[in-house]
Structures are given as structure tokens and as C-alpha cells.
Design an enzyme around this catalytic site. Structure first.
Site, short mmCIF file in Angstrom:
data_model
loop_
_atom_site.label_atom_id
_atom_site.label_comp_id
_atom_site.label_asym_id
_atom_site.label_seq_id
_atom_site.Cartn_x
_atom_site.Cartn_y
_atom_site.Cartn_z
N GLY A 1 13.76 1.50 -5.28
CA GLY A 1 12.67 2.13 -6.04
C GLY A 1 11.47 1.19 -6.17
O GLY A 1 11.54 0.00 -5.87
N LYS B 1 12.07 -4.69 -10.62
CA LYS B 1 12.90 -4.81 -11.81
C LYS B 1 14.21 -5.52 -11.50
O LYS B 1 14.79 -6.16 -12.37
CB LYS B 1 13.13 -3.46 -12.47
CG LYS B 1 14.08 -2.50 -11.80
CD LYS B 1 14.30 -1.28 -12.70
CE LYS B 1 14.76 -0.08 -11.90
NZ LYS B 1 14.86 1.15 -12.71
N ARG C 1 18.44 -26.78 -22.02
CA ARG C 1 18.08 -26.17 -20.74
C ARG C 1 19.05 -26.59 -19.63
O ARG C 1 19.97 -27.38 -19.85
CB ARG C 1 16.64 -26.56 -20.39
CG ARG C 1 15.63 -25.92 -21.35
CD ARG C 1 14.25 -26.48 -21.16
NE ARG C 1 13.80 -26.38 -19.77
CZ ARG C 1 12.87 -27.17 -19.23
NH1 ARG C 1 12.29 -28.11 -19.97
NH2 ARG C 1 12.52 -27.02 -17.99
N GLY D 1 20.35 11.64 -16.43
CA GLY D 1 20.78 12.96 -15.96
C GLY D 1 21.90 13.45 -16.87
O GLY D 1 22.77 12.69 -17.26
N ARG E 1 8.07 2.25 -13.64
CA ARG E 1 8.17 2.39 -15.10
C ARG E 1 8.28 1.03 -15.80
O ARG E 1 8.07 0.93 -17.00
CB ARG E 1 9.39 3.26 -15.46
CG ARG E 1 9.14 4.74 -15.24
CD ARG E 1 10.41 5.56 -15.40
NE ARG E 1 11.34 5.36 -14.28
CZ ARG E 1 12.54 5.93 -14.20
NH1 ARG E 1 12.97 6.71 -15.18
NH2 ARG E 1 13.31 5.71 -13.15
C1 UD1 Z 1 19.35 7.90 -12.03
C2 UD1 Z 1 20.10 9.25 -11.87
C3 UD1 Z 1 20.43 9.78 -13.26
C4 UD1 Z 1 21.25 8.76 -14.02
C5 UD1 Z 1 20.58 7.40 -14.06
C6 UD1 Z 1 21.55 6.35 -14.57
C7 UD1 Z 1 19.28 10.35 -9.84
C8 UD1 Z 1 18.42 11.42 -9.30
N1 UD1 Z 1 19.27 10.20 -11.18
O1 UD1 Z 1 18.16 8.17 -12.71
O2 UD1 Z 1 21.15 11.01 -13.16
O3 UD1 Z 1 21.48 9.23 -15.34
O4 UD1 Z 1 20.18 6.99 -12.72
O5 UD1 Z 1 20.94 5.12 -14.78
O6 UD1 Z 1 19.96 9.69 -9.09
N2 UD1 Z 1 16.21 4.01 -5.91
C9 UD1 Z 1 16.17 3.84 -4.54
N3 UD1 Z 1 15.37 4.64 -3.81
C10 UD1 Z 1 14.63 5.64 -4.36
C11 UD1 Z 1 14.69 5.83 -5.75
C12 UD1 Z 1 15.49 5.00 -6.50
O7 UD1 Z 1 16.85 2.96 -4.01
O8 UD1 Z 1 13.95 6.33 -3.61
C13 UD1 Z 1 17.04 3.09 -6.70
C14 UD1 Z 1 16.26 2.40 -7.80
O9 UD1 Z 1 15.72 1.17 -7.34
C15 UD1 Z 1 17.30 2.21 -8.89
C16 UD1 Z 1 18.30 3.35 -8.62
O10 UD1 Z 1 18.04 3.82 -7.34
O11 UD1 Z 1 17.98 0.98 -8.79
C17 UD1 Z 1 18.13 4.47 -9.63
O12 UD1 Z 1 16.79 4.93 -9.59
P1 UD1 Z 1 16.01 5.27 -10.93
O13 UD1 Z 1 14.65 5.70 -10.55
O14 UD1 Z 1 16.15 4.19 -11.92
O15 UD1 Z 1 16.82 6.55 -11.41
P2 UD1 Z 1 16.96 7.07 -12.89
O16 UD1 Z 1 15.76 7.86 -13.25
O17 UD1 Z 1 17.39 6.00 -13.77
MG MG Z 2 17.39 3.96 -13.55
#
Ligand code: UD1
Ligand code: MG
Length: 436
Positions: free
Chosen positions: A14, A25, A310, A151, A18
Site C-alpha cells: 500500500g 508505515k 540506549r 471489515g 492514511r
Molecule cells: C484490511 C481488510 C479489512 C481488515 C483490515 C485488518 C481488505 C479489503 N480489507 O483493511 O477487512 O479488517 O485489513 O487490518 O483487505 N496492501 C497492498 N496492496 C494494496 C493495498 C494494500 O499490499 O493494493 C497492503 C497494505 O500495505 C497493508 C495491507 O495490505 O499492509 C492491508 O491494507 P490496508 O489498506 O491497511 O487495509 P485495511 O483498510 O486496513
Molecule cells: Mg490496515
């Protein structure tokens, strides 16, 4: 028949929008190590029990070079050091379903895959192992009093998995559901590959949701839901507020572990002990002390209040570090004391030495760091500056306010005073001088 290979997949592709720091992150610090290191360490332990599987880390277009540089430095990439993580780049972050599709593209046919989001650092190996043991695969859920951001798990009339509804797609009824998806799944790789290929982006975020694919696979395989009542373990980090909440939980858990092993912690909520710190039973931590990752403190030591230990600090038995004392790469022998307003950097302090209030090891000349050695039972007077490299001998003494300049070592038993420090003439020596 042995269970099918268990491949491990971490999604960290991702953009970290946010988080708003501009950086990834995955590299944010949590108790002395990056978020992603927490996840990888846990999965490395799991992998050791399932060595037949591969380890895949999905990175995205924006942050992959920073993350790869960190992985390389840590020796965690496949073919390097003790590592073994293969990187797959997701060209465009189109959602977790697309990230999973990329990872599956690197895996052979067959086997099972355990997928974990890279932003859930508190997951425990035992939980993942229990998930992997569910027949037909499964996903991890948790009950959250405040489910916002996650979710929601929708169950059918018989309690089975019906759907996962993302926050953005919730109506009032689904938003009220407190059982949330932890973002951790154990699935048949081939079935997931096929389900990911069918995913559409017809949802509020226009993304490919791994949740939709996972639900499809689990409904077909009869997989289960592993539901955790104490949700702390599944907390996800999407914002800096989430990070602070996760860090508070982890810090409390670390301190509980030390207290269970006999460490006295006066005020746990006012004390920071990072990961991988060793503290002997009977040692005492007073409030507002910070012990960084890797510090070692032996039994009977007293630390704080307001002490900062440290990296590279080692305290032997009964050593004491008091108010406003900072140590770094500093080894203090048994019973050595530095009780007030002191900086001890790149130094060793012998057993039973006393470091007076306001002592400074001047370890950095603007270019290089140098070491200071202080012998056993030495007495360093208040306000002494020790300009490194320098050695103060066994049972030697420095007067208050002395500046011991570099390489002007103080011999065993000698006393030096002044600026720059010179040997103190005793009255007997002065008398002998006047006779000359
Ligand atoms: C996701 C879940 C949600 C769950 C939550 C738990 C989905 C659609 N939603 O939401 O149901 O409750 O995690 O923490 O899966 N990432 C990628 N590629 C992308 C998008 C994201 O590798 O295109 C990675 C991000 O870097 C992250 C992880 O996937 O480490 C989750 O993505 P994030 O955007 O944080 O999902 P949430 O909105 O938290
Ligand atoms: Mg997440």
C-alpha cells in the site's frame, strides 16, 4: 500424508496514505523495531515449523526501494544471511486482492498460503499456527468494541461466513457488527488464485478486495473462522493514532513479561522498555525511564527515575543509573554508580566506580567517536569532562570540574584536578618540592 506446503505471504504494497508521514508505515518504529519486522519475525518462527513453504513479501511502487534497502541491511532477503523473503512488486496498489494475486504469481501450483497484512504487528505465532490447523482453511476474526475501520464479518443463519463488508461499504446495520476481519487468512493457493482472477472492483473504494476472494474460497472449502475475544493481537495500524494504541499495548505486554520474571517496575505506565531487553530478577525500574532495544541490566540494578539507557548499554549486578543520566554503548561493572545528570557514551566503567553528578564522556570530536575507560573503584568528581579517548585508572580520582583531555590517561590511584586536569600535588610532595 504430510500437510501441503504452507507458503507465507505478507502484504505491504500500500501507499501508506492514511499515515501521512510521507514514508512507508512498514518502517515506523514499534518498541524499537519496525512494524514490518514484528510481522516478519513472527512469520519466520512459523516458517521454521513449516520449512517446505516459501516466504513472499509484496511491496508497492512508492515505497519498495526504502523497504528493500532495509531488508537488505537486515539480511532478510532470499539468498542473503539468515533471510529468505522473496520480494514481489505490485506495480499499482489496486487493493489487497491484487496484492495477493501478485504474490500467488510467484508461487508454484498446489499448497496452502497464509496471508497476513503487514500492518498487524501484534499477531502471535500460536494464533497463526491454530489458524493453519483449521481443516478447509480459515480466517481470523476479532470482536472489537469500537470496530471502526475494519471489515465486518457477516455470518449466515447457521453462523457460517457469509461475507466481509469493508467499512466504506457498510450500511447502518453492518456498521454495528462488532466482529471484524483481522486480515489474516489460510487458504488453498490454487483456489485463491482462481478467485483473485475473478475479482472485480465494484465497491465504494474501487479496489480489488482480498476479502471477497477469501470468502469465496472458504465458502467452497467449508473453512472456518478463528475468532479471538481479546482483540488486541489483531489491531491494525492505519493511522498514527492506531500506532500509538498498538505501542501502548505492546509496551504493557513487555513490562508484564519482565514483572513476571521478577523485575520491580514502580509505574509501568510511565516506563518504556523496548523489545529484546534483558533485565535480571530483583532489578528495579523507577518512573520515566526508557530502556532501548538490546539493553542488558543485571539483577539488583536500579534504573531511574528519568534514565535513558540506549543501545549497547550493559549494567552488571547492582549498578545504579539515576536521574537524567543517558548511557550509550556503555558497560558499567558491578556496583558502579552514576546517579545524576550524566552522559556516559562509548565507555566502560569498572566495578564499584562512582561517577559524580554532571560527568560527561565527550565521545565525539565532530568526526569520530572515541572510547573512555574508567577503572574499578575510580571516583569521578562532580562536573568532570572526560575527553575521549582517555583512560582513568583503577581507584583514580578526578576533582570537581576537572577536564581530563584526550590521551592524558590518569594512572591507577592518581588524583587529577583542574582544567586541563593535572596531577594533584599532595602536601608531602609540595614539601619535597620546596626543599629542592
Ligand atoms: C484490511 C481488510 C479489512 C481488515 C483490515 C485488518 C481488505 C479489503 N480489507 O483493511 O477487512 O479488517 O485489513 O487490518 O483487505 N496492501 C497492498 N496492496 C494494496 C493495498 C494494500 O499490499 O493494493 C497492503 C497494505 O500495505 C497493508 C495491507 O495490505 O499492509 C492491508 O491494507 P490496508 O489498506 O491497511 O487495509 P485495511 O483498510 O486496513
Ligand atoms: Mg490496515
Amino acid at each position: 500424508m504430510p500437510a501441503a506446503d504452507l507458503h507465507l505471504v505478507v502484504l505491504a504494497g500500500g501507499n501508506s496514505t492514511r499515515i501521512r508521514t510521507g514514508g512507508p508505515k512498514a518502517l515506523l518504529d514499534l518498541c524499537g523495531k519496525p512494524l514490518l519486522a514484528h510481522v516478519l519475525d513472527t512469520l519466520d518462527r512459523l516458517h521454521a515449523r513449516h520449512p517446505g513453504g516459501r516466504r513472499i513479501l509484496v511491496l508497492g511502487p512508492v515505497h519498495h526501494s526504502a523497504l528493500e534497502a532495509w531488508l537488505r541491511k537486515e539480511g532478510r532477503l532470499a539468498g542473503e544471511g539468515t533471510g529468505g523473503w522473496e520480494i514481489v512488486i505490485q506495480e499499482e496498489p489496486r487493493g489487497t486482492g491484487d496484492a495477493a494475486r501478485c504474490a500467488l504469481g510467484a508461487l508454484p501450483a498446489g499448497g496452502r498460503v497464509l496471508l497476513v497484512c503487514g500492518d498487524t504487528p501484534l499477531l502471535r505465532e500460536e494464533t497463526l499456527e491454530a489458524l493453519a490447523a483449521l481443516p478447509g482453511g480459515g480466517l481470523l476474526s476479532a470482536v472489537e468494541e469500537e470496530p471502526r475501520g475494519y471489515g465486518r464479518i457477516l455470518r449466515d443463519a447457521r453462523g457460517g461466513l457469509e461475507a466481509i463488508v469493508e467499512e466504506a461499504d457498510c450500511d447502518a446495520r453492518t456498521a454495528a457488527i462488532q466482529e471484524v476481519n483481522a486480515g489474516v487468512y489460510c487458504l488453498e493457493a490454487d483456489a485463491l488464485r482462481a478467485a483473485c482472477a475473478r475479482l472485480g472492483a465494484d465497491n465504494a473504494q474501487g479496489e480489488l478486495y482480498l476479502t471477497d476472494a477469501a470468502v469465496e474460497v472458504l465458502r467452497a472449502s467449508g473453512g472456518g473462522i478463528l475468532r479471538l475475544e481479546d482483540s488486541g493481537e489483531t489491531l491494525g495500524v492505519n493511522t498514527l493514532e492506531d500506532l500509538a494504541r498498538v505501542a501502548a499495548r505492546r509496551r504493557a505486554a513487555i513490562l508484564r513479561g519482565h514483572m513476571a520474571r521478577g523485575v520491580i517496575v514502580d509505574a509501568p505506565e510511565l516506563t518504556v522498555v523496548e523489545e529484546d531487553v534483558e533485565i535480571g530478577p530483583g532489578a528495579r525500574l523507577m518512573p520515566f525511564s526508557v530502556l532501548r532495544r538490546g539493553v542488558r541490566v543485571a539483577s539488583g540494578c536500579v534504573v531511574g527515575p528519568f534514565a535513558h539507557l540506549r543501545a549497547g548499554t550493559v549494567l552488571q549486578e547492582r549498578a545504579e543509573i539515576g536521574n537524567f543520566v543517558e548511557t550509550k554503548n556503555a558497560e558499567l561493572g558491578a556496583g558502579a554508580k552514576a546517579k545524576h545528570l550524566t552522559y556516559l557514551g562509548d565507555c566502560s566503567v569498572g566495578a564499584a566506580a562512582n561517577i559524580g553528578c554532571g560527568t560527561i564522556t565527550a565521545n565525539y570530536d565532530g568526526k569520530r567517536k572515541s572510547r573512555t575507560e574508567i577503572g574499578e573503584e575510580a571516583f569521578i568528581g562532580s562536573g568532570t569532562v572526560l575527553v575521549a579517548p582517555v583512560r582513568v585508572g583503577r581507584a583514580a580520582v578526578t576533582g570537581a570540574g576537572a577536564v581530563v583531555t584526550r590521551n592524558r590517561d590518569v594512572p591507577d590511584g592518581a588524583t587529577v584536578v583542574g582544567v586541563p586536569a593535572r596531577p594533584l600535588k599532595t602536601s608531602a610532595a609540595e614539601a619535597a618540592d620546596s626543599e629542592d
